[in-house]
Scaffold this motif. Structure first.
Motif, short mmCIF file in Angstrom:
data_model
loop_
_atom_site.label_atom_id
_atom_site.label_comp_id
_atom_site.label_asym_id
_atom_site.label_seq_id
_atom_site.Cartn_x
_atom_site.Cartn_y
_atom_site.Cartn_z
N LEU A 105 0.82 -1.21 0.00
CA LEU A 105 0.00 0.00 0.00
C LEU A 105 0.86 1.26 0.00
O LEU A 105 0.40 2.33 0.40
CB LEU A 105 -0.95 0.00 1.21
CG LEU A 105 -2.23 -0.81 1.07
CD1 LEU A 105 -3.11 -0.60 2.29
CD2 LEU A 105 -3.00 -0.43 -0.19
N TRP A 106 2.09 1.13 -0.41
CA TRP A 106 2.98 2.28 -0.58
C TRP A 106 2.41 3.18 -1.68
O TRP A 106 1.81 2.69 -2.64
CB TRP A 106 4.36 1.74 -0.99
CG TRP A 106 5.45 2.74 -1.14
CD1 TRP A 106 6.18 3.33 -0.16
CD2 TRP A 106 5.99 3.23 -2.38
NE1 TRP A 106 7.13 4.15 -0.71
CE2 TRP A 106 7.02 4.11 -2.07
CE3 TRP A 106 5.67 3.01 -3.73
CZ2 TRP A 106 7.76 4.79 -3.04
CZ3 TRP A 106 6.39 3.68 -4.71
CH2 TRP A 106 7.41 4.55 -4.35
N ALA A 134 -1.90 7.73 -5.68
CA ALA A 134 -1.73 7.78 -4.22
C ALA A 134 -0.53 8.65 -3.89
O ALA A 134 0.56 8.45 -4.44
CB ALA A 134 -1.54 6.38 -3.66
N GLU A 135 -0.75 9.56 -2.96
CA GLU A 135 0.33 10.46 -2.54
C GLU A 135 0.41 10.46 -1.02
O GLU A 135 -0.60 10.46 -0.32
CB GLU A 135 0.07 11.88 -3.04
CG GLU A 135 1.17 12.86 -2.65
CD GLU A 135 0.85 14.29 -3.07
OE1 GLU A 135 1.70 15.17 -2.84
OE2 GLU A 135 -0.26 14.53 -3.59
N GLU A 136 1.61 10.46 -0.52
CA GLU A 136 1.85 10.58 0.92
C GLU A 136 3.21 11.22 1.12
O GLU A 136 4.23 10.72 0.60
CB GLU A 136 1.79 9.23 1.62
CG GLU A 136 2.02 9.29 3.12
CD GLU A 136 0.96 10.10 3.85
OE1 GLU A 136 1.32 10.79 4.84
OE2 GLU A 136 -0.21 10.07 3.42
N GLY A 137 3.24 12.32 1.86
CA GLY A 137 4.51 12.99 2.14
C GLY A 137 5.22 13.39 0.86
O GLY A 137 4.69 14.14 0.05
N LEU A 165 4.66 10.48 -4.74
CA LEU A 165 3.42 10.37 -5.51
C LEU A 165 3.54 9.13 -6.39
O LEU A 165 4.51 8.97 -7.14
CB LEU A 165 3.22 11.61 -6.38
CG LEU A 165 2.12 11.53 -7.45
CD1 LEU A 165 0.74 11.39 -6.81
CD2 LEU A 165 2.17 12.74 -8.38
N LEU A 166 2.54 8.25 -6.31
CA LEU A 166 2.49 7.05 -7.14
C LEU A 166 1.33 7.14 -8.11
O LEU A 166 0.20 7.41 -7.72
CB LEU A 166 2.31 5.80 -6.26
CG LEU A 166 2.05 4.48 -7.01
CD1 LEU A 166 3.32 3.99 -7.67
CD2 LEU A 166 1.47 3.43 -6.08
N VAL A 187 9.06 0.15 -4.79
CA VAL A 187 9.55 0.39 -3.43
C VAL A 187 11.04 0.08 -3.34
O VAL A 187 11.83 0.87 -2.81
CB VAL A 187 8.75 -0.45 -2.41
CG1 VAL A 187 9.44 -0.42 -1.04
CG2 VAL A 187 7.32 0.06 -2.28
N ASN A 188 11.42 -1.07 -3.86
CA ASN A 188 12.83 -1.46 -3.80
C ASN A 188 13.71 -0.51 -4.61
O ASN A 188 14.78 -0.10 -4.15
CB ASN A 188 13.00 -2.90 -4.33
CG ASN A 188 12.35 -3.93 -3.42
OD1 ASN A 188 12.21 -3.70 -2.22
ND2 ASN A 188 11.95 -5.05 -3.98
#
Length: 363
Positions: free
Chosen positions: A20-21, A329-332, A335-336, A351-352
């Protein structure tokens, strides 16, 4: 409500939540965030739900040392000695073994429900009834009982439990087989057969059988854990766990129960369930808005868009045109934007790669 002081609960809250990143980040994974804007995090919602039928003093939470402070911050009512902080991550079976020993110290004939901290339950009344019925069943039977949900779609991201021989107890059958994350075509065959249930990752058993189950599936680990029963004071037990826990196998309860044990049963439940595991799974279970878009606790203007799932931070406004079948999806500082259908494998890859290229602070 009348409680049984023999009913216990183990909440598993040590996962990293990478799928859920970027909403779920290493420093604050999905179980520690208020994902849907309800005012309670997923961990808090799970604790509240279980505390409505099980005394608070009978609830244990297992996490890793990196998240101990988050559990204490979010659950100040949790007894201090009921927070089990693993020195290293060894998946869920070793964590359950440790919690089982602690419960046995308190109640030698306890019955236990084990569940993740990050699931969506739509009908809580039905769920709680199923839990209490299941606890009654395992108090009288030395078996491992899991809770299954009738599939509503051919979801390849879930595990599928095949129901075998039924028991006299309504809705409970012996597990015939288990298939983890099948291809979509096989998932469709499973769903249409009517013989399979989704695996929820929730398990119930009595504490004495839990010890035997772990001996059978994880070999020598429970013998060492059992030494904790005779250890006083608490500091000595903590030192023991810190010394031996890294040697335990990396094994999930799902694999231990559904693949390594032949004494596992499944209860067919109908409380409405979803795993807060992948963006695609969340999209499938959520109520759709116009043009089949799902907007999660976000301010968004959408034009000519279809089949997307959107989650933005508070204070951010998204204006999106012409997008179909995507995750936004964006957090901090991340942005994905990713095709929804390919998200499970792609997000792990991203992620990796982001961690290698830009540093761990971005994951």
């Amino acid at each position: 409500m009348n409680y049984s002081n023999k009913n216990y609960c183990i909440i598993l809250a040590g996962g990293r939540g990478k799928r859920l990143w970027p909403s779920s980040r290493m420093e604050r994974p999905k179980q520690f965030i208020d994902f849907f804007g309800t005012g309670r995090t997923q961990l808090q919602a799970t604790f509240d739900r279980m505390a409505s039928i099980i005394p608070q003093e009978n609830i244990f939470v297992c996490t890793c040392k990196d998240y101990e402070h988050l559990v204490r911050e979010q659950l100040p009512e949790l007894p201090t000695h009921h927070l089990l902080s693993e020195p290293v991550t060894r998946n869920t079976a070793p964590a359950v073994a440790w919690a089982g020993v602690c419960i046995h110290r308190e109640c030698a004939d306890a019955r236990i429900v084990i569940l993740p901290s990050d699931q969506i339950i739509f009908n809580e009344k039905a769920f709680l009834k199923n839990v209490l019925d299941g606890l009654t069943f395992v108090s009288e039977n030395d078996i491992m009982l899991t809770m299954g949900i009738k599939p509503s779609r051919p979801e390849p991201g879930y595990g599928y439990i095949q129901m075998g021989e039924p028991t006299p107890f309504q809705g409970i059958s012996k597990v015939q087989s288990f298939t983890e994350k099948p291809e979509r075509d096989f998932a469709r065959v499973f769903m249409e057969s009517g013989e399979f249930l989704w695996n929820t990752g929730m398990f119930l058993c009595n504490v004495l059988y839990l010890r035997q189950f772990l001996i059978d599936t994880i070999k020598d680990m429970p013998y060492r854990m059992a030494d904790l029963l005779d250890m006083e004071p608490e500091e000595k037990r903590t030192l023991y766990v810190n010394e031996y826990f890294p040697a335990y196998p990396n094994l999930s309860m799902d694999k231990a129960a559904l693949e390594l044990s032949d004494n596992v049963y499944v209860m067919q439940c109908d409380f409405g369930w979803a795993d807060l595991g992948t963006w695609h799974a969340i999209y499938e279970c959520m109520q759709k808005q116009d043009d089949d878009n799902v907007i999660i606790d976000s301010e968004v203007m959408m034009d000519d868009c279809k089949g997307n799932i959107i989650k933005l931070p508070k204070g951010h406004i998204g204006i999106i045109n012409g997008l179909e079948g995507y995750i936004v999806a964006e957090e901090g500082d991340v942005l994905l934007i990713c095709k929804k259908s390919d998200s499970s494998s792609l997000i792990r890859k991203y992620v990796n790669e982001a961690g290698i290229r830009y540093g761990e602070k971005y994951i």
